[in-house]
Design a protein around this motif. Structure first.
Motif, short mmCIF file in Angstrom:
data_model
loop_
_atom_site.label_atom_id
_atom_site.label_comp_id
_atom_site.label_asym_id
_atom_site.label_seq_id
_atom_site.Cartn_x
_atom_site.Cartn_y
_atom_site.Cartn_z
N ASP B 25 -5.29 -7.91 -3.19
CA ASP B 25 -6.13 -9.05 -2.82
C ASP B 25 -5.47 -10.39 -3.15
OD1 ASP B 25 -8.42 -8.44 -5.60
OD2 ASP B 25 -6.25 -8.83 -5.50
N ALA B 26 -4.34 -10.32 -3.87
CA ALA B 26 -3.63 -11.56 -4.16
C ALA B 26 -2.76 -11.98 -2.98
CB ALA B 26 -2.77 -11.40 -5.40
N VAL B 27 -2.53 -11.05 -2.02
CA VAL B 27 -1.68 -11.38 -0.88
C VAL B 27 -2.45 -12.28 0.07
CG1 VAL B 27 -0.35 -10.42 1.03
CG2 VAL B 27 -0.56 -9.15 -1.11
N PRO B 28 -1.82 -13.34 0.54
CA PRO B 28 -2.52 -14.23 1.47
C PRO B 28 -2.96 -13.50 2.73
CG PRO B 28 -0.33 -15.09 0.90
CD PRO B 28 -0.49 -13.79 0.20
N GLU B 29 -4.04 -13.98 3.30
CA GLU B 29 -4.62 -13.37 4.49
C GLU B 29 -3.59 -13.19 5.61
OE1 GLU B 29 -7.62 -11.93 7.08
OE2 GLU B 29 -7.40 -12.08 4.91
N ARG B 32 -1.24 -10.37 5.00
CA ARG B 32 -1.86 -9.07 5.13
C ARG B 32 -1.97 -8.67 6.60
NH1 ARG B 32 -6.88 -8.32 1.42
NH2 ARG B 32 -7.47 -10.11 2.65
N ARG B 33 -2.29 -9.63 7.44
CA ARG B 33 -2.38 -9.33 8.86
C ARG B 33 -1.02 -8.93 9.42
NH1 ARG B 33 -5.31 -14.07 11.56
NH2 ARG B 33 -7.20 -13.95 10.32
N ARG B 34 -0.01 -9.63 8.93
CA ARG B 34 1.34 -9.32 9.40
C ARG B 34 1.68 -7.86 9.05
NH1 ARG B 34 6.78 -9.63 8.64
NH2 ARG B 34 6.56 -9.45 6.39
N ARG B 35 1.31 -7.49 7.84
CA ARG B 35 1.60 -6.11 7.42
C ARG B 35 0.82 -5.11 8.26
NH1 ARG B 35 1.44 -6.47 0.92
NH2 ARG B 35 3.20 -7.89 0.67
N ALA B 36 -0.44 -5.44 8.53
CA ALA B 36 -1.26 -4.52 9.33
C ALA B 36 -0.63 -4.35 10.71
CB ALA B 36 -2.68 -5.06 9.45
N ARG B 37 -0.14 -5.46 11.25
CA ARG B 37 0.48 -5.41 12.59
C ARG B 37 1.72 -4.51 12.53
NH1 ARG B 37 0.76 -10.81 13.54
NH2 ARG B 37 2.99 -10.86 13.11
#
Lengths: 301, 337
Positions: B25-29, B32-37
């Motif tokens: 949860d410390a990772v910026p939003e 996180r989206r980039r990782r999900a992609r």
């Protein structure tokens, strides 16, 4: 009747010895060949090579000498003269260029496509893999002659008659190639290396480029040579779509020499010799690798 | 043997659960989206790339193998002429009845069968014997192997032209040699059986070495201890060959039989070029016309592509029957062993 009885004193002597394998136990790879084996092999080698050597002998003679008995057994003085005439008559310069182009493009494409498909079948797990592999093996059983007529119609419709692409396109795939690369990659490519590349974040295409291709290189070279030989020697399809005057391949040109109405046998032999020589050179240089490749493709079904 | 890539570790950029990293949860939003992609792309890659790898083969095969095969069947039900290959008139099964009524079809079928037998059987038997010898320890064994493969490097065209000369009736080398041992000259091109033997000899010459190498490869894969235990049981070398070598080679033998049968069913270039009259009739009396040559004659000489298609499909059906017979035999053999 008395001869069948073993003398009693030899039996304990034999039993005392350490049991030795009978000579016949060492058959199948360990036994040294005797003179008969060499005689058969040498005879067979002569039979294999004789027609080739005799082509050169006939090509070095003139037509009159070939129409005499006994047939010539040694070289005459006409070789270079005949080669030159055959080269010009059969349009062999262009034919060589065409065939090299066709066989080169086909071999290269077959090798690349077979390697990636073979990799998928050998190392990746996906739905329908076994069924698709069965189809690949099944296609090896379908003779190309059966599809010649629609292909000819397609070529006629596309106006590709006498064009090299008519020969190139149908020879871009080889089920044997896929099978061959699969067999090789199953053994030669350890799963751990692919996994390691995956852990490092490589995409599938990067795995193919940086792991599969380098590993498969020896097999790719062998498959390339086999496919080059096969395409170079292909006869039926080029014969149907290419004419001798249009854009002949070597085989079409050589066959054309034999179908002239006033055949000059020594010229025909000179043409046949020219058509075969490049591949014989390849065999003389890479023969060992090609033999190894054929034997490797043969084992393990 | 297969690797399950979907269970392999995710790419390094995603990092996995390395200790000491900041909690998720410390990772910026945005990150996180980039990782999900990336992860989705990763999943897609693993899932679909195998299909991408095998699809070029299947696309090309469908275009240049399967579609033409089916279309040949379609064309066989039509009247199609070589001069206007796109004009097709429906005639139903008439092409088939026409060729079945043609004596030359049955003649060609018979010739294909006999040439197939006299080229395949000796070829495979000799290949087996030679492979057995090559399996011994020999000096210069590579030399023999390469020399035996040299005919494989020659083309049908070149080989056929050379054999025409060797089998010449008046000045050919073979008749000269026969004369030498007191045999009358043979008309290798004119008479039925001699011409079929001559055509078969081209095939035998080109393929025996190749098949010998295939048998040799299979023989070398047989474990040595099988021979040793057979020998300890008192089997002599012949018995070992029949009870160890041959059973182990069964799949390979079947493979070569199937491949040679398919090859024999479509013999074309050899009889075409062996003909002294340079025609597609397979000799003056069609004495060595094969089905392949008959197909060519109907399609390209007589210009009836529809009828040629019917011949092609008949050949296909015959091959399927042979395939089924082969399958049944191989199952029987497997069951009996």
């Amino acid at each position: 009747m008395t001869t069948t009885v073993t003398p009693p004193e030899t039996t304990p002597a034999k039993a005392a010895k350490r049991p030795r394998l009978p000579k016949s136990a060492r058959a199948g790879g360990q036994l040294h060949g005797g003179p008969i084996a060499y005689a058969i092999l040498i005879l067979f080698t002569i039979v294999s090579l004789f027609p080739l050597v005799w082509t050169a002998i006939a090509a070095s003679r003139d037509n009159q000498r070939l129409a005499q008995t006994p047939p010539p057994f040694w070289f005459g003085s006409n070789l270079f003269n005949n080669l030159e005439i055959a080269w010009k008559d059969a349009n062999l310069g262009e034919a060589f260029f065409n065939t090299t182009l066709v066989a080169g493009i086909s071999a290269l494409t077959i090798v690349c496509l077979s390697t990636i498909a073979g990799f998928a079948f050998a190392k990746l797990r996906f739905k329908g893999r076994n069924a698709l592999m069965l189809i690949v093996i099944g296609t090896m059983m379908v003779p190309p002659q059966l599809s010649v007529i629609p292909l000819y119609m397609m070529v006629a419709k596309l106006d590709w008659t006498d064009q090299l692409q008519a020969v190139i396109f149908p020879s871009l795939v080889s089920a044997f190639g896929v099978f061959f690369m699969r067999q090789y990659l199953i053994q030669a490519l350890p799963d751990e290396i692919i996994e390691a590349a995956r852990v490092d974040g490589a995409s599938s295409w990067r795995v193919v480029w940086h792991v599969v291709f380098p590993t498969a290189r020896p097999a790719m070279a062998v498959l390339g040579m086999l496919m080059f030989v096969q395409t170079w020697n292909d006869f039926l399809w080029p014969f149907l779509v290419l004419t001798q005057t249009g854009n002949p391949t070597v085989q079409v040109a050589v066959a054309g020499l034999g179908r002239g109405y006033t055949p000059d046998q020594s010229l025909i032999m000179a043409g046949a010799l020219l058509g075969t020589l490049p591949l014989l050179l390849v065999f003389a240089i890479f023969g060992k690798q090609i033999v190894g490749g054929i034997m490797q493709g043969a084992v393990k079904g | 043997m297969a690797t399950r890539h979907d269970t392999a570790a995710p790419p390094a950029k995603e990092g996995g659960a390395a200790p000491g990293r900041p909690p998720a949860d410390a990772v910026p939003e945005q990150e996180r989206r980039r990782r999900a992609r990336l992860s989705r792309r990763w999943q897609r890659d693993v899932r679909w790339s195998p299909y991408a790898f095998v699809s070029p083969f299947f696309l090309l095969f469908v275009a240049f193998g399967l579609f033409p095969l089916v279309y040949t069947g379609w064309a066989s039900l039509h009247q199609v002429e070589l001069t206007a290959p796109t004009d097709m008139n429906w005639v139903g099964l008439r092409n088939y009845t026409r060729i079945f009524d043609d004596d030359f079809f049955w003649n060609a079928a018979k010739n294909t069968l006999t040439i197939g037998i006299i080229s395949t059987v000796p070829q495979l038997l000799m290949a087996m014997g030679i492979a057995h010898i090559l399996n011994y320890k020999l000096r210069a064994s590579t030399f023999y192997r390469v020399a035996m493969l040299a005919p494989y490097a020659t083309s049908i065209a070149a080989a056929s032209l050379v054999f025409v000369l060797l089998f010449g009736r008046d000045y050919g080398m073979i008749n000269w040699a026969l004369d030498f041992v007191g045999v009358d000259p043979v008309d290798w091109q004119g008479d039925k059986w001699p011409s079929q033997i001559a055509v078969s000899s081209i095939i035998i010459w080109r393929w025996t070495g190749y098949n010998a190498l295939i048998y040799l490869a299979a023989m070398q894969a047989i474990p040595q201890d099988l021979y040793e235990s057979a020998a300890l049981d008192g089997a002599n070398r012949w018995q070992q060959f029949f009870h160890v070598t041959l059973p182990s080679l069964r799949p390979t033998i079947l493979f070569t039989v199937v491949v040679s049968t398919i090859g024999a069913s479509q013999v074309f270039g050899e009889p075409l070029l062996f003909d002294a009259n340079k025609g597609a009739s397979g000799g003056a009396e069609h004495q060595f016309q094969t089905l392949g040559l008959y197909l060519y004659e109907q399609g390209w000489v007589n210009q009836h592509l529809g009828r040629a298609s019917a011949i092609a499909w008949t050949m296909f059906l015959i091959l399927i029957v042979i395939g089924i017979v082969n399958y049944v035999i191989s199952r029987r053999l497997r069951a009996s062993s």
